[in-house]
Write an enzyme that holds these catalytic residues in place. Structure first.
Site, PDB file in Angstrom:
ATOM      1  N   HIS A  21       0.839  -1.206   0.000  1.00  0.00           N
ATOM      2  CA  HIS A  21       0.000   0.000   0.000  1.00  0.00           C
ATOM      3  C   HIS A  21       0.876   1.260   0.000  1.00  0.00           C
ATOM      4  O   HIS A  21       0.616   2.217  -0.724  1.00  0.00           O
ATOM      5  CB  HIS A  21      -0.886   0.048   1.257  1.00  0.00           C
ATOM      6  CG  HIS A  21      -1.994  -0.955   1.300  1.00  0.00           C
ATOM      7  ND1 HIS A  21      -2.203  -1.766   2.392  1.00  0.00           N
ATOM      8  CD2 HIS A  21      -2.973  -1.254   0.423  1.00  0.00           C
ATOM      9  CE1 HIS A  21      -3.269  -2.526   2.178  1.00  0.00           C
ATOM     10  NE2 HIS A  21      -3.753  -2.244   0.992  1.00  0.00           N
ATOM     11  N   LYS A  45     -15.132  -8.871   6.376  1.00  0.00           N
ATOM     12  CA  LYS A  45     -15.010 -10.192   6.988  1.00  0.00           C
ATOM     13  C   LYS A  45     -13.650 -10.336   7.657  1.00  0.00           C
ATOM     14  O   LYS A  45     -12.649  -9.885   7.119  1.00  0.00           O
ATOM     15  CB  LYS A  45     -15.151 -11.255   5.893  1.00  0.00           C
ATOM     16  CG  LYS A  45     -16.421 -12.039   6.044  1.00  0.00           C
ATOM     17  CD  LYS A  45     -16.428 -13.416   5.408  1.00  0.00           C
ATOM     18  CE  LYS A  45     -15.603 -13.590   4.193  1.00  0.00           C
ATOM     19  NZ  LYS A  45     -15.885 -14.786   3.415  1.00  0.00           N
ATOM     20  N   ARG A  94      -1.563  -5.612  -8.259  1.00  0.00           N
ATOM     21  CA  ARG A  94      -0.467  -6.528  -7.968  1.00  0.00           C
ATOM     22  C   ARG A  94      -0.221  -7.488  -9.104  1.00  0.00           C
ATOM     23  O   ARG A  94       0.905  -7.841  -9.410  1.00  0.00           O
ATOM     24  CB  ARG A  94      -0.782  -7.353  -6.715  1.00  0.00           C
ATOM     25  CG  ARG A  94      -0.639  -6.589  -5.446  1.00  0.00           C
ATOM     26  CD  ARG A  94      -1.334  -7.282  -4.324  1.00  0.00           C
ATOM     27  NE  ARG A  94      -2.773  -7.175  -4.487  1.00  0.00           N
ATOM     28  CZ  ARG A  94      -3.640  -7.356  -3.521  1.00  0.00           C
ATOM     29  NH1 ARG A  94      -3.221  -7.723  -2.331  1.00  0.00           N
ATOM     30  NH2 ARG A  94      -4.921  -7.210  -3.735  1.00  0.00           N
ATOM     31  N   SER A 131      -3.165  -7.768   2.750  1.00  0.00           N
ATOM     32  CA  SER A 131      -3.496  -7.634   4.170  1.00  0.00           C
ATOM     33  C   SER A 131      -4.118  -8.923   4.697  1.00  0.00           C
ATOM     34  O   SER A 131      -3.840  -9.348   5.821  1.00  0.00           O
ATOM     35  CB  SER A 131      -4.483  -6.484   4.389  1.00  0.00           C
ATOM     36  OG  SER A 131      -3.940  -5.281   3.935  1.00  0.00           O
TER      37      SER A 131
HETATM   38  P1  ADP Z   1     -10.001  -3.380  -0.619  1.00  0.00           P
HETATM   39  O1  ADP Z   1     -10.709  -4.185   0.429  1.00  0.00           O
HETATM   40  O2  ADP Z   1     -10.758  -2.167  -1.070  1.00  0.00           O
HETATM   41  O3  ADP Z   1      -9.457  -4.171  -1.775  1.00  0.00           O
HETATM   42  P2  ADP Z   1      -7.289  -3.240   0.339  1.00  0.00           P
HETATM   43  O4  ADP Z   1      -6.795  -2.526   1.546  1.00  0.00           O
HETATM   44  O5  ADP Z   1      -7.136  -4.707   0.297  1.00  0.00           O
HETATM   45  O6  ADP Z   1      -8.774  -2.769   0.187  1.00  0.00           O
HETATM   46  O7  ADP Z   1      -6.589  -2.636  -0.946  1.00  0.00           O
HETATM   47  C1  ADP Z   1      -6.664  -1.278  -1.304  1.00  0.00           C
HETATM   48  C2  ADP Z   1      -6.003  -1.081  -2.673  1.00  0.00           C
HETATM   49  O8  ADP Z   1      -4.618  -1.368  -2.562  1.00  0.00           O
HETATM   50  C3  ADP Z   1      -6.525  -2.013  -3.767  1.00  0.00           C
HETATM   51  O9  ADP Z   1      -6.497  -1.314  -5.001  1.00  0.00           O
HETATM   52  C4  ADP Z   1      -5.541  -3.131  -3.781  1.00  0.00           C
HETATM   53  O10 ADP Z   1      -5.499  -3.754  -5.058  1.00  0.00           O
HETATM   54  C5  ADP Z   1      -4.270  -2.368  -3.503  1.00  0.00           C
HETATM   55  N1  ADP Z   1      -3.235  -3.202  -2.917  1.00  0.00           N
HETATM   56  C6  ADP Z   1      -3.321  -4.036  -1.872  1.00  0.00           C
HETATM   57  N2  ADP Z   1      -2.141  -4.631  -1.619  1.00  0.00           N
HETATM   58  C7  ADP Z   1      -1.284  -4.154  -2.551  1.00  0.00           C
HETATM   59  C8  ADP Z   1       0.084  -4.400  -2.866  1.00  0.00           C
HETATM   60  N3  ADP Z   1       0.809  -5.285  -2.185  1.00  0.00           N
HETATM   61  N4  ADP Z   1       0.614  -3.731  -3.897  1.00  0.00           N
HETATM   62  C9  ADP Z   1      -0.138  -2.873  -4.613  1.00  0.00           C
HETATM   63  N5  ADP Z   1      -1.419  -2.608  -4.386  1.00  0.00           N
HETATM   64  C10 ADP Z   1      -1.988  -3.241  -3.374  1.00  0.00           C
END
Ligand code: ADP
Length: 165
Positions: A21, A45, A94, A131
Site C-alpha cells: 500500500h 469479513k 499486484r 493484508s
Molecule cells: P479493498 O478491500 O478495497 O481491496 P485493500 O486494503 O485490500 O482494500 O486494498 C486497497 C487497494 O490497494 C486495492 O487497489 C488493492 O489492489 C491495492 N493493494 C493491496 N495490496 C497491494 C500491494 N501489495 N501492492 C499494490 N497494491 C496493493
C-alpha cells in the site's frame, strides 16, 4: 498547462496497511498533488483492526509526507470522493488477478459517478503482499516483518497477543 490541483483518494480496507500500500502511496504522489488515504468503515469479513486503529497507524506513517492525509469513511466511495472534491480514485494492482475485479469496480464507479480510476502497479517485491494473507500468516505465528512497516508489525503482535490471551 493548467495549475489546477489534482486531488486523489486512495480507498481501501488497509487492515492493516502494508508495504505494498505504501508503495502505491509513494508512486501516486509522483502523479498527484494531494492524496487522501480513505479507510473504509464498512465491516469487512475477519476484520482485525478497528477503523480508528487503521487510521492511527497510517497517520504515523504519513506524518512526514506533504500532501498526504488519512481519514475513515462510510458508504459509497464515489459519494465520499465527491464530498472531498477528489477528481480521481487511485488503486493499486499486484497481478492480473487483481485486474478483473478492479476493472469492474472502476467501470461501475465511472458509470454511476463519472469518476476516473487510475491504477499504479506495485514493485515486484510486493506483488504477493495482501493484508488478508498477512493477518492469516501472522495469526499462525509466521514472520511477516518484511511485508509491513515496523510500527504496524508491533501493533500486529500486540493485537494477536491480546487475542490469544
Ligand atoms: P479493498 O478491500 O478495497 O481491496 P485493500 O486494503 O485490500 O482494500 O486494498 C486497497 C487497494 O490497494 C486495492 O487497489 C488493492 O489492489 C491495492 N493493494 C493491496 N495490496 C497491494 C500491494 N501489495 N501492492 C499494490 N497494491 C496493493
Amino acid at each position: 498547462m493548467t495549475d489546477k490541483i489534482v486531488r486523489v483518494i486512495f480507498p481501501g480496507s488497509f487492515d492493516p496497511i502494508t508495504n505494498g500500500h505504501l508503495d502505491v502511496v509513494h508512486r501516486g504522489m509522483r502523479l498527484f498533488d494531494e492524496m487522501i488515504i480513505a479507510v473504509g468503515r464498512s465491516p469487512v469479513k475477519n476484520q482485525l483492526f478497528t477503523p480508528e486503529e487503521r487510521v492511527q497507524m497510517i497517520a504515523e506513517l504519513i506524518a512526514d509526507m506533504p500532501g498526504v492525509s488519512v481519514e475513515s469513511f462510510d458508504g459509497l466511495t464515489v459519494k465520499y470522493a465527491a464530498r472531498k472534491k477528489a477528481q480521481v480514485i487511485l488503486r493499486g494492482l499486484r497481478s492480473l488477478t487483481d485486474v478483473q475485479y478492479e476493472f469492474q469496480l472502476a467501470m461501475t464507479n465511472r458509470a454511476v459517478a463519472g469518476i476516473e480510476t487510475v491504477f499504479v502497479m506495485t514493485s515486484e517485491q510486493y506483488g504477493f503482499t495482501s493484508s488478508t494473507l498477512i493477518r492469516q500468516v501472522a495469526s499462525l505465528g509466521g514472520d511477516v516483518s518484511r511485508l509491513i512497516p515496523k510500527s504496524v508489525y508491533s501493533r500486529l503482535q500486540q493485537k494477536l497477543g491480546k487475542l490469544t490471551d
